[in-house]
Design an enzyme around this catalytic site. Structure first.
Site, short mmCIF file in Angstrom:
data_model
loop_
_atom_site.label_atom_id
_atom_site.label_comp_id
_atom_site.label_asym_id
_atom_site.label_seq_id
_atom_site.Cartn_x
_atom_site.Cartn_y
_atom_site.Cartn_z
NE ARG A 23 -3.61 -0.38 -0.04
CZ ARG A 23 -4.04 -0.05 -1.25
NH1 ARG A 23 -3.61 -0.72 -2.30
NH2 ARG A 23 -4.87 0.95 -1.42
CE LYS A 73 11.12 -3.67 6.77
NZ LYS A 73 10.15 -3.64 7.87
CG ASP A 109 9.44 -0.81 10.25
OD1 ASP A 109 8.65 -0.24 9.47
OD2 ASP A 109 10.09 -1.83 9.93
N GLY A 141 12.92 -8.80 11.19
CA GLY A 141 13.21 -7.43 10.77
C GLY A 141 12.32 -6.42 11.46
CB ALA A 142 8.70 -6.19 12.00
P1 NAP Z 1 10.78 -11.50 9.16
O1 NAP Z 1 12.03 -10.69 9.25
O2 NAP Z 1 10.65 -12.54 8.12
O3 NAP Z 1 10.58 -12.18 10.61
C1 NAP Z 1 9.52 -13.05 10.82
C2 NAP Z 1 9.33 -13.28 12.32
O4 NAP Z 1 8.13 -14.04 12.50
C3 NAP Z 1 10.44 -14.08 12.98
O5 NAP Z 1 10.54 -13.67 14.33
C4 NAP Z 1 9.90 -15.51 12.88
O6 NAP Z 1 10.43 -16.38 13.83
C5 NAP Z 1 8.45 -15.28 13.16
N1 NAP Z 1 7.53 -16.29 12.66
C6 NAP Z 1 7.24 -16.55 11.36
N2 NAP Z 1 6.27 -17.51 11.29
C7 NAP Z 1 5.96 -17.83 12.57
C8 NAP Z 1 5.04 -18.75 13.16
N3 NAP Z 1 4.26 -19.52 12.40
N4 NAP Z 1 4.98 -18.82 14.50
C9 NAP Z 1 5.78 -18.04 15.27
N5 NAP Z 1 6.67 -17.16 14.78
C10 NAP Z 1 6.76 -17.06 13.44
O7 NAP Z 1 9.49 -10.57 8.98
P2 NAP Z 1 9.30 -9.10 9.57
O8 NAP Z 1 9.83 -8.10 8.62
O9 NAP Z 1 9.81 -9.11 10.96
O10 NAP Z 1 7.71 -8.94 9.54
C11 NAP Z 1 6.89 -9.53 10.56
C12 NAP Z 1 5.45 -9.05 10.39
O11 NAP Z 1 5.37 -7.66 10.60
C13 NAP Z 1 4.88 -9.30 8.99
O12 NAP Z 1 3.54 -9.72 9.14
C14 NAP Z 1 4.94 -7.93 8.35
O13 NAP Z 1 3.94 -7.76 7.36
C15 NAP Z 1 4.66 -7.04 9.55
N6 NAP Z 1 5.16 -5.65 9.42
C16 NAP Z 1 4.25 -4.65 9.48
C17 NAP Z 1 4.68 -3.33 9.42
C18 NAP Z 1 3.68 -2.22 9.51
O14 NAP Z 1 4.05 -1.08 9.21
N7 NAP Z 1 2.46 -2.47 9.94
C19 NAP Z 1 6.05 -3.03 9.27
C20 NAP Z 1 6.94 -4.10 9.23
C21 NAP Z 1 6.49 -5.41 9.30
P3 NAP Z 1 11.79 -17.22 13.56
O15 NAP Z 1 12.92 -16.28 13.88
O16 NAP Z 1 11.69 -18.36 14.48
O17 NAP Z 1 11.76 -17.63 12.10
#
Ligand code: NAP
Length: 290
Positions: A23, A73, A109, A141-142
């Site tokens: 978006r 990121k 973020d 990353g988040a």
């Molecule tokens: P990422 O870097 O891929 O990290 C994913 C995280 O989720 C890791 O801690 C991973 O754990 C965990 N995870 C994945 N599947 C899981 C499951 N089934 N059960 C438990 N833990 C699980 O992704 P990210 O960038 O941090 O993004 C995370 C979320 O935040 C996403 O949904 C993204 O869309 C959202 N987000 C939103 C915003 C916003 O502005 N609203 C900004 C940034 C991100 P492991 O380390 O064990 O793999």
């Protein structure tokens, strides 16, 4: 009215993989229309192993700034010649730009989440989490981007849990000095604590898989709030799970708009009004779901 999409206008983009759902182009177009800034902002798909090349090509094309989302990121952080304090602590970058010294990077973020929580919780807009006990789920990353700003927003204690414990340990170790400086008790937990947190932030990608998290009874409970960084037209699985447990729950659309606003301010030197943009996005999500 300013033509905000003229071909001569400065070019911005968001890079990710996947990216078609983003978006960000819509948000930046709304900010540009509101502030009368001429710009182009596009969604760019980069190969998973080709972010650096994609960013170089974008720069050669005339690109002047970009947002960066999953999974790039960390790549962006490595590429930046200069990083803000927030980006340095996060070791993740979601906003880049170029100047005479080369590529710079920031991470908006965390400030985006804190501003949205300030809107939702009220109180001191700079320290909306003063004195609270927070459970932070995730260490990707988040989570990396938000932990520092949560600490500086006055949280009293943070329990950090991640499916892969080592990542949580590394993230906490990197933030140990900041937590000590702000008097925040930061602990990595093997299991999310029951009957403990005032607020729960879900920074895992679990909701993307369509399911909530496996949490023991009492982690989510009446009287507390819960925030899912993910957002959607319907309640995310985590938001639904938190509400079913009696908590007040919100999704991350407000954070998305706020982090974009901070990127916009870094590039254009002007802070847009986020409330009308959030209202438009929420309405458009609802229409798209019909
Ligand atoms: P990422 O870097 O891929 O990290 C994913 C995280 O989720 C890791 O801690 C991973 O754990 C965990 N995870 C994945 N599947 C899981 C499951 N089934 N059960 C438990 N833990 C699980 O992704 P990210 O960038 O941090 O993004 C995370 C979320 O935040 C996403 O949904 C993204 O869309 C959202 N987000 C939103 C915003 C916003 O502005 N609203 C900004 C940034 C991100 P492991 O380390 O064990 O793999």
């Amino acid at each position: 009215m300013t033509d905000t999409t003229s071909r001569a206008a400065p070019l911005y983009a968001v890079f990710g993989n996947p990216i078609s759902h983003s978006r960000s182009p819509r948000i930046h177009a709304l900010f540009a229309a509101q502030t009368g800034v001429a710009l182009r902002y596009e969604a760019r798909l980069a190969p998973v192993d080709g972010f650096a090349e994609a960013l170089d090509a974008f720069r050669a094309e005339g690109g002047v700034g970009a947002n960066v989302t999953v999974p790039f990121k960390f790549d962006a952080w490595r590429l930046c010649k200069r990083r803000s304090a927030a980006a340095q602590l996060a070791q993740a970058v979601n906003t880049v730009g170029w100047d005479e010294a080369g590529l710079w990077g920031d991470n908006t973020d965390g400030i985006g989440l804190v501003r949205d929580l300030a809107r939702l919780l009220g109180g001191d807009p700079h320290r909306p989490l003063e004195g609270r006990r927070l459970l932070l789920l995730g260490a990707g990353g988040a989570a990396s981007g938000i932990l520092g700003p949560l600490i500086t927003a006055g949280v009293r204690a943070i329990a950090l849990w991640n499916r892969t414990g080592d990542r949580a340990q590394a993230l906490a170790a990197r933030h140990g000095a900041l937590a000590a400086q702000h008097g925040t008790d930061l602990q990595v937990v093997a299991e999310p604590p029951r009957q403990w947190a005032d607020g729960v932030v879900n920074a895992t990608a679990a909701s993307l898989g369509g399911a909530g998290l496996e949490l023991a009874e009492g982690v989510l409970r009446p009287g507390i709030w819960a925030y899912d960084l993910m957002y959607g037209a319907q309640d995310t699985p985590f938001v639904a799970q938190a509400r079913a447990a009696g908590a007040t729950a919100w999704d991350g659309l407000g954070m998305l708009v706020e982090q974009a606003a901070q990127s916009y301010t870094l590039w254009h030197g002007e802070a847009p009004d986020t409330a009308p943009v959030l209202a438009v996005l929420r309405a458009e999500l609802a229409i798209a779901a019909d």
